[in-house]
Design a protein around this motif. Structure first.
Motif, PDB file in Angstrom:
ATOM      1  N   THR A   9       8.026   6.231   8.581  1.00 54.35           N
ATOM      2  CA  THR A   9       6.597   6.161   8.260  1.00 54.35           C
ATOM      3  C   THR A   9       6.180   7.426   7.530  1.00 54.35           C
ATOM      4  OG1 THR A   9       5.480   7.163  10.183  1.00 54.35           O
ATOM      5  CG2 THR A   9       6.203   4.867  10.404  1.00 54.35           C
ATOM      6  N   MET A  10       4.923   7.469   7.095  1.00 54.95           N
ATOM      7  CA  MET A  10       4.416   8.647   6.401  1.00 54.95           C
ATOM      8  C   MET A  10       3.644   9.553   7.362  1.00 54.95           C
ATOM      9  SD  MET A  10       1.220   7.046   4.226  1.00 54.95           S
ATOM     10  CE  MET A  10       0.696   8.686   3.757  1.00 54.95           C
ATOM     11  N   PHE A  11       4.075   9.549   8.649  1.00 53.72           N
ATOM     12  CA  PHE A  11       3.409  10.347   9.669  1.00 53.72           C
ATOM     13  C   PHE A  11       4.421  11.111  10.504  1.00 53.72           C
ATOM     14  CE2 PHE A  11       0.752   6.582   8.910  1.00 53.72           C
ATOM     15  CZ  PHE A  11      -0.428   7.193   8.519  1.00 53.72           C
ATOM     16  N   VAL A  12       3.902  12.058  11.270  1.00 51.89           N
ATOM     17  CA  VAL A  12       4.663  12.760  12.303  1.00 51.89           C
ATOM     18  C   VAL A  12       3.886  12.608  13.600  1.00 51.89           C
ATOM     19  CG1 VAL A  12       5.270  15.051  13.163  1.00 51.89           C
ATOM     20  CG2 VAL A  12       5.851  14.406  10.808  1.00 51.89           C
TER      21      VAL A  12
ATOM     22  N   SER B 163       0.808  -1.221   0.000  1.00 56.73           N
ATOM     23  CA  SER B 163       0.000   0.000   0.000  1.00 56.73           C
ATOM     24  C   SER B 163       0.837   1.266   0.000  1.00 56.73           C
ATOM     25  CB  SER B 163      -0.933   0.013   1.215  1.00 56.73           C
ATOM     26  OG  SER B 163      -1.918  -0.976   1.102  1.00 56.73           O
ATOM     27  N   LYS B 164       1.778   1.367   0.921  1.00 65.33           N
ATOM     28  CA  LYS B 164       2.507   2.623   1.091  1.00 65.33           C
ATOM     29  C   LYS B 164       3.748   2.694   0.214  1.00 65.33           C
ATOM     30  CE  LYS B 164      -0.446   3.912   4.254  1.00 65.33           C
ATOM     31  NZ  LYS B 164      -1.217   2.713   4.563  1.00 65.33           N
ATOM     32  N   SER B 165       4.445   1.572   0.036  1.00 58.84           N
ATOM     33  CA  SER B 165       5.668   1.592  -0.777  1.00 58.84           C
ATOM     34  C   SER B 165       5.374   1.877  -2.241  1.00 58.84           C
ATOM     35  CB  SER B 165       6.402   0.254  -0.656  1.00 58.84           C
ATOM     36  OG  SER B 165       6.794   0.010   0.679  1.00 58.84           O
ATOM     37  N   TYR B 166       4.227   1.358  -2.731  1.00 59.71           N
ATOM     38  CA  TYR B 166       3.912   1.468  -4.158  1.00 59.71           C
ATOM     39  C   TYR B 166       2.601   2.226  -4.410  1.00 59.71           C
ATOM     40  CZ  TYR B 166       7.428  -2.207  -4.208  1.00 59.71           C
ATOM     41  OH  TYR B 166       8.592  -2.930  -4.022  1.00 59.71           O
ATOM     42  N   ASN B 167       2.024   2.809  -3.356  1.00 60.68           N
ATOM     43  CA  ASN B 167       0.790   3.604  -3.473  1.00 60.68           C
ATOM     44  C   ASN B 167      -0.359   2.790  -4.043  1.00 60.68           C
ATOM     45  OD1 ASN B 167       2.325   5.959  -2.633  1.00 60.68           O
ATOM     46  ND2 ASN B 167       3.217   5.876  -4.680  1.00 60.68           N
ATOM     47  N   MET B 168      -0.472   1.554  -3.580  1.00 60.79           N
ATOM     48  CA  MET B 168      -1.511   0.634  -4.043  1.00 60.79           C
ATOM     49  C   MET B 168      -2.580   0.442  -2.967  1.00 60.79           C
ATOM     50  SD  MET B 168       1.132  -2.069  -5.853  1.00 60.79           S
ATOM     51  CE  MET B 168      -0.096  -3.312  -6.249  1.00 60.79           C
ATOM     52  N   THR B 169      -2.873   1.491  -2.210  1.00 65.67           N
ATOM     53  CA  THR B 169      -3.759   1.355  -1.053  1.00 65.67           C
ATOM     54  C   THR B 169      -5.124   0.786  -1.430  1.00 65.67           C
ATOM     55  OG1 THR B 169      -4.290   3.695  -1.329  1.00 65.67           O
ATOM     56  CG2 THR B 169      -2.668   3.139   0.340  1.00 65.67           C
TER      57      THR B 169
END
Length: 389
Positions: free
Chosen positions: A320-323, A236-242
């Motif tokens: 991660t894609m968060f803070v 999902s996150k590595s390849y934007n295939m969510t």
């Protein structure tokens, strides 16, 4: 007639639904909204993945039941794990799922019986607890503290809890706390599992989004890991295939076999074009994954250092894609701060309490905007005066 329902159906409304409703209210008022609350990547999937998906969708044969993972998919995962993490996996150590969220929601059906104990992190991603709880397991949380880089100290887990536990959920790089684990942590986790006969589940969704020169690793690469647990790896996150909803459980043969057996009762297999797209992701060029990681790191710096520069002390995230940010010092409630921030600026973030009681005092922000837009949001927060009120 009077309808009666299970206690499980009486779970509280998810915080993301609440925030989404408030977002829609602001938009209806004509307000501009900056939604940092949900981790949906704004990057596109690499072109070769989309092209493979489109081509596979043109074949009417691909619309039949898949029934199982295709051998070429299992081989692609095995080859990828060898190349990416140095981990050797036979194809009977691999299975697909409709995303890690679905896997976490159902794994307790295979690993424990109602009333058995499961150890989950606090703070932690909600499905880590909701999944086992829906299956009738008893939850016991273990604490994550900033002073220990949000890594569990296994000494904090009571002896009686450790002996009761059937399995324990780990997740590094960690959503929501954005910390990355080191070698000593994984070795300690495996030793703990062996001492107390506890199965380990490691969620590795963010292995490819790590910052500061750190390395995203696999739990399975450590000696003894295959004896005690499995890992979830997501595309999902590595390849934007969510939206495609595909991830994998990998590792201990017996755990995989039991999970496969349970899921065979409710599943007819991943849609074949999605399997083919996954093969394209795993076997194709990986340059975009590294470039995207660099972009996320730039966004992380723009947000953390931008907010720190206006008086809100936010440390750089590790991955991660968060803070994960402590709330401003002039507030003592995460939810109160989040609601005031939304009202005064249109900036939407998630209160840390959505992830457990130890999330109080924090908010989570998703890195879903380019650097320029992040800068606009930071300026709005500064101009609102909320950090001084």
């Amino acid at each position: 007639m009077e309808l009666t329902f299970s206690r499980r159906s009486d779970m509280p409304e998810g915080i993301f639904s609440v925030l989404n409703a408030k977002k829609n209210e602001l938009i209806a008022e004509g307000r501009k909204v900056y939604n940092f609350s949900v981790g949906t990547p704004d990057f596109a999937p690499p072109a070769h993945i989309m092209e493979e998906m489109v081509e596979a969708c043109r074949d009417p044969e691909n619309y039949k039941y898949a029934l199982a993972d295709r051998p070429e998919l299992l081989q692609a995962v095995s080859d990828f794990y060898r190349s990416r993490f140095g981990v050797e996996l036979a194809t009977d150590q691999i299975m697909s799922m409709y995303g890690s969220q679905e896997g976490m929601a159902h794994i307790a059906l295979a690993l424990c019986d109602p009333g058995d104990t499961v150890l989950v992190p606090n703070p932690g991603y909600p499905v880590f607890g909701a999944g086992p709880e829906l299956m009738g397991a008893k939850l016991e949380t273990y604490p994550l503290y900033r002073e220990n880089n949000f890594l569990p100290d296994f000494r904090d887990i009571p002896e009686e809890s450790a002996r009761r536990a059937k399995f324990m959920i780990l997740s590094y790089p960690a959503n929501p706390v954005c910390s990355v684990a080191d070698d000593d942590f994984y070795r300690g986790a495996i030793a703990f599992a062996k001492k107390y006969n506890v199965m380990l589940l490691h969620d590795n969704a963010y292995a490819d989004i790590v910052f500061g020169g750190r390395e995203g690793k696999s739990f399975l690469s450590y000696e003894g890991a295959m004896d005690v647990g499995i890992e979830f790896y997501s595309l999902s996150k590595s390849y934007n295939m969510t939206g495609m909803r595909i991830s994998f459980a990998l590792g201990n043969r017996e755990m995989i076999a039991r999970f496969k057996n349970v899921r065979s009762q409710i599943d007819y297999g991943i849609f074949l074009p999605i399997q083919k797209a996954a093969i394209a992701a795993l076997t194709g060029p990986q340059d975009s994954v590294k470039e995207q990681c660099r972009a996320y790191e730039e966004r992380c710096h723009a947000l953390c250092r931008g907010l720190t520069g206006i008086g809100w002390d936010v440390p750089d995230g590790q991955g991660t894609m968060f803070v994960w940010a402590p709330i401003p010092k002039n507030y003592d409630s995460s939810e109160k701060f989040v609601l005031e921030l939304m009202e005064r600026t249109g900036v939407i973030v998630t209160p840390g309490t959505a992830f457990g009681s130890l999330g109080e005092g924090y908010v989570r922000m998703a890195l879903v905007y380019p650097v320029e837009t992040i800068g606009q949001a930071v300026r709005l927060i500064d101009e609102s005066g909320i950090l001084k009120s």
